[in-house]
Design a protein around this motif. Structure first.
Motif, PDB file in Angstrom:
ATOM      1  N   GLY A 192       6.387  -9.765  81.887  1.00 30.93           N
ATOM      2  CA  GLY A 192       5.315 -11.079  82.137  1.00 30.93           C
ATOM      3  C   GLY A 192       4.235 -10.772  80.994  1.00 30.93           C
ATOM      4  N   ALA A 193       4.102  -9.729  80.362  1.00 30.85           N
ATOM      5  CA  ALA A 193       3.235  -9.225  79.212  1.00 30.85           C
ATOM      6  C   ALA A 193       3.356 -10.018  77.909  1.00 30.85           C
ATOM      7  CB  ALA A 193       3.068  -7.941  78.975  1.00 30.85           C
ATOM      8  N   THR A 194       2.216 -10.239  77.279  1.00 33.66           N
ATOM      9  CA  THR A 194       2.156 -10.985  76.015  1.00 33.66           C
ATOM     10  C   THR A 194       2.409  -9.911  74.954  1.00 33.66           C
ATOM     11  OG1 THR A 194       0.886 -12.658  76.778  1.00 33.66           O
ATOM     12  CG2 THR A 194       0.831 -12.501  74.295  1.00 33.66           C
ATOM     13  N   VAL A 195       3.080 -10.288  74.098  1.00 34.86           N
ATOM     14  CA  VAL A 195       3.448  -9.415  72.809  1.00 34.86           C
ATOM     15  C   VAL A 195       3.345 -10.232  71.773  1.00 34.86           C
ATOM     16  CG1 VAL A 195       5.081  -7.918  71.627  1.00 34.86           C
ATOM     17  CG2 VAL A 195       5.363  -7.973  74.160  1.00 34.86           C
ATOM     18  N   LYS A 196       2.268  -9.671  70.746  1.00 39.90           N
ATOM     19  CA  LYS A 196       2.261 -10.304  69.571  1.00 39.90           C
ATOM     20  C   LYS A 196       2.968  -9.569  68.426  1.00 39.90           C
ATOM     21  CE  LYS A 196      -1.702 -11.078  66.321  1.00 39.90           C
ATOM     22  NZ  LYS A 196      -3.359 -10.646  66.094  1.00 39.90           N
ATOM     23  N   TRP A 197       3.600 -10.422  67.457  1.00 39.58           N
ATOM     24  CA  TRP A 197       4.415  -9.786  66.287  1.00 39.58           C
ATOM     25  C   TRP A 197       3.675 -10.440  65.241  1.00 39.58           C
ATOM     26  CZ3 TRP A 197       9.124  -7.254  67.726  1.00 39.58           C
ATOM     27  CH2 TRP A 197       9.304  -7.158  69.104  1.00 39.58           C
ATOM     28  N   THR A 198       3.900  -9.717  64.045  1.00 43.68           N
ATOM     29  CA  THR A 198       3.221 -10.120  62.721  1.00 43.68           C
ATOM     30  C   THR A 198       4.188  -9.890  61.622  1.00 43.68           C
ATOM     31  OG1 THR A 198       0.825  -9.611  63.426  1.00 43.68           O
ATOM     32  CG2 THR A 198       1.401 -10.033  61.024  1.00 43.68           C
ATOM     33  N   ILE A 199       4.673 -10.995  61.149  1.00 38.55           N
ATOM     34  CA  ILE A 199       5.751 -10.627  59.920  1.00 38.55           C
ATOM     35  C   ILE A 199       4.658 -10.832  58.668  1.00 38.55           C
ATOM     36  CG2 ILE A 199       7.785 -11.699  58.813  1.00 38.55           C
ATOM     37  CD1 ILE A 199       8.394 -12.913  61.688  1.00 38.55           C
ATOM     38  N   THR A 200       4.594  -9.788  57.841  1.00 36.83           N
ATOM     39  CA  THR A 200       3.731  -9.986  56.546  1.00 36.83           C
ATOM     40  C   THR A 200       4.998 -10.070  55.212  1.00 36.83           C
ATOM     41  OG1 THR A 200       2.325  -8.787  57.648  1.00 36.83           O
ATOM     42  CG2 THR A 200       2.168  -8.927  55.290  1.00 36.83           C
ATOM     43  N   LEU A 201       4.652 -11.141  54.596  1.00 33.85           N
ATOM     44  CA  LEU A 201       5.213 -10.954  53.278  1.00 33.85           C
ATOM     45  C   LEU A 201       4.529 -10.626  52.102  1.00 33.85           C
ATOM     46  CD1 LEU A 201       7.304 -14.566  53.951  1.00 33.85           C
ATOM     47  CD2 LEU A 201       8.049 -12.013  54.404  1.00 33.85           C
ATOM     48  N   PHE A 202       4.998  -9.992  51.092  1.00 30.12           N
ATOM     49  CA  PHE A 202       4.422  -9.576  50.025  1.00 30.12           C
ATOM     50  C   PHE A 202       5.069  -9.665  48.639  1.00 30.12           C
ATOM     51  CE2 PHE A 202       3.303  -5.953  47.133  1.00 30.12           C
ATOM     52  CZ  PHE A 202       1.900  -6.360  46.516  1.00 30.12           C
ATOM     53  N   ASN A 203       4.468 -10.344  47.770  1.00 27.83           N
ATOM     54  CA  ASN A 203       5.249 -10.538  46.458  1.00 27.83           C
ATOM     55  C   ASN A 203       4.564  -9.358  45.505  1.00 27.83           C
ATOM     56  OD1 ASN A 203       6.369 -11.010  44.156  1.00 27.83           O
ATOM     57  ND2 ASN A 203       5.510 -13.196  43.908  1.00 27.83           N
ATOM     58  N   ASN A 238       5.926  -8.838  42.593  1.00 25.75           N
ATOM     59  CA  ASN A 238       6.649  -9.011  41.318  1.00 25.75           C
ATOM     60  C   ASN A 238       5.391  -9.487  40.488  1.00 25.75           C
ATOM     61  OD1 ASN A 238       9.574  -8.477  41.888  1.00 25.75           O
ATOM     62  ND2 ASN A 238       8.843  -9.975  43.173  1.00 25.75           N
ATOM     63  N   SER A 239       5.490  -9.492  39.020  1.00 28.49           N
ATOM     64  CA  SER A 239       4.732  -9.904  38.191  1.00 28.49           C
ATOM     65  C   SER A 239       5.062 -11.239  37.844  1.00 28.49           C
ATOM     66  CB  SER A 239       4.857  -9.364  36.720  1.00 28.49           C
ATOM     67  OG  SER A 239       6.251  -9.178  36.495  1.00 28.49           O
ATOM     68  N   VAL A 240       5.770 -11.913  38.633  1.00 30.98           N
ATOM     69  CA  VAL A 240       6.104 -13.524  38.624  1.00 30.98           C
ATOM     70  C   VAL A 240       6.156 -14.121  39.877  1.00 30.98           C
ATOM     71  CG1 VAL A 240       7.337 -13.337  36.301  1.00 30.98           C
ATOM     72  CG2 VAL A 240       8.347 -13.280  38.477  1.00 30.98           C
ATOM     73  N   ALA A 241       5.806 -15.267  40.131  1.00 34.61           N
ATOM     74  CA  ALA A 241       5.779 -15.818  41.079  1.00 34.61           C
ATOM     75  C   ALA A 241       7.265 -16.101  41.796  1.00 34.61           C
ATOM     76  CB  ALA A 241       5.378 -17.187  41.032  1.00 34.61           C
ATOM     77  N   LEU A 242       7.142 -16.100  43.190  1.00 29.13           N
ATOM     78  CA  LEU A 242       8.632 -16.291  43.704  1.00 29.13           C
ATOM     79  C   LEU A 242       8.714 -17.780  44.180  1.00 29.13           C
ATOM     80  CD1 LEU A 242       8.790 -13.223  46.172  1.00 29.13           C
ATOM     81  CD2 LEU A 242       9.943 -13.342  44.222  1.00 29.13           C
ATOM     82  N   THR A 243       9.805 -18.512  44.270  1.00 29.63           N
ATOM     83  CA  THR A 243      10.010 -19.832  44.980  1.00 29.63           C
ATOM     84  C   THR A 243      10.922 -19.790  45.808  1.00 29.63           C
ATOM     85  OG1 THR A 243      11.800 -20.075  43.177  1.00 29.63           O
ATOM     86  CG2 THR A 243       9.182 -20.576  42.465  1.00 29.63           C
ATOM     87  N   ASN A 244      10.871 -20.954  46.630  1.00 31.26           N
ATOM     88  CA  ASN A 244      11.579 -21.170  47.828  1.00 31.26           C
ATOM     89  C   ASN A 244      11.856 -20.048  48.764  1.00 31.26           C
ATOM     90  OD1 ASN A 244      12.698 -23.597  46.467  1.00 31.26           O
ATOM     91  ND2 ASN A 244      13.911 -22.515  45.126  1.00 31.26           N
ATOM     92  N   VAL A 245      10.833 -19.346  49.055  1.00 32.19           N
ATOM     93  CA  VAL A 245      10.539 -18.312  49.991  1.00 32.19           C
ATOM     94  C   VAL A 245      10.809 -18.783  51.323  1.00 32.19           C
ATOM     95  CG1 VAL A 245       9.018 -16.407  50.919  1.00 32.19           C
ATOM     96  CG2 VAL A 245       8.639 -17.064  48.593  1.00 32.19           C
ATOM     97  N   GLY A 298       1.526 -10.691  43.504  1.00 31.05           N
ATOM     98  CA  GLY A 298       0.439  -9.982  44.434  1.00 31.05           C
ATOM     99  C   GLY A 298      -0.085 -10.726  45.720  1.00 31.05           C
ATOM    100  N   LYS A 299       0.502 -11.701  46.243  1.00 34.11           N
ATOM    101  CA  LYS A 299      -0.049 -12.595  47.187  1.00 34.11           C
ATOM    102  C   LYS A 299       0.725 -11.781  48.643  1.00 34.11           C
ATOM    103  CE  LYS A 299      -2.604 -16.023  46.395  1.00 34.11           C
ATOM    104  NZ  LYS A 299      -4.082 -15.839  47.004  1.00 34.11           N
ATOM    105  N   PHE A 300      -0.090 -12.102  49.555  1.00 32.71           N
ATOM    106  CA  PHE A 300       0.303 -11.546  50.976  1.00 32.71           C
ATOM    107  C   PHE A 300       0.414 -12.897  52.063  1.00 32.71           C
ATOM    108  CE2 PHE A 300      -1.135  -7.396  49.780  1.00 32.71           C
ATOM    109  CZ  PHE A 300      -0.062  -6.679  50.185  1.00 32.71           C
ATOM    110  N   TYR A 301       1.138 -13.225  52.812  1.00 32.09           N
ATOM    111  CA  TYR A 301       1.164 -14.044  53.590  1.00 32.09           C
ATOM    112  C   TYR A 301       1.656 -13.314  54.908  1.00 32.09           C
ATOM    113  CZ  TYR A 301       1.267 -17.274  49.772  1.00 32.09           C
ATOM    114  OH  TYR A 301       0.932 -17.986  48.628  1.00 32.09           O
ATOM    115  N   SER A 302       1.096 -13.942  56.199  1.00 35.22           N
ATOM    116  CA  SER A 302       1.413 -13.476  57.365  1.00 35.22           C
ATOM    117  C   SER A 302       1.764 -14.586  58.366  1.00 35.22           C
ATOM    118  CB  SER A 302       0.192 -12.689  58.180  1.00 35.22           C
ATOM    119  OG  SER A 302      -0.056 -11.622  57.243  1.00 35.22           O
TER     120      SER A 302
END
Length: 108
Positions: free
Chosen positions: A7-18, A20-27, A66-70
């Motif tokens: 019955g407890a609440t659990v928080k998960w965080t998925i962090t993505l980081f690039n 690389n020296s170039v952008a990623l596409t279609n992540v 260099g970007k992070f997304y969560s």
């Protein structure tokens, strides 16, 4: 290690980081949450996130270098699971860099 009661609440965080020296596409990232949990909601700092059953999907067209997304996932431990219990979760991420599809994985 995380400890939670039924019955407890659990928080998960998925962090993505690039890193690389170039952008990623279609992540994309997907995470099928174990059946011992019920998804309450999911939010993301960029891109879009959707929930279907116990699967969370994240998409972002372009991720700059260099970007992070969560992505934050709020779940609840089911009341009817037998104790003691152990929950193992895995997430998988795909992205395109220089026309190559790259797969990343993580267990937590």
């Amino acid at each position: 290690m995380l400890f939670a009661a039924r019955g407890a609440t659990v928080k998960w965080t998925i962090t993505l980081f690039n890193p690389n020296s170039v952008a990623l596409t279609n992540v994309t990232a997907s995470d099928t949450i174990p059946g011992e949990l019920v998804i309450v909601r999911a939010t993301t700092s960029a891109g879009t996130v959707s929930v279907s059953g116990n699967t969370i999907s994240f998409t972002q067209a372009v991720m700059a270098c260099g970007k992070f997304y969560s992505t934050t996932v709020i779940t609840r431990v089911r009341d009817d699971i037998p104790v003691p219990f152990v929950i193992i979760n895995s997430a998988t991420t795909y992205a395109t860099i220089s026309s190559r599809i790259i797969k990343f994985g993580a267990d937590y």
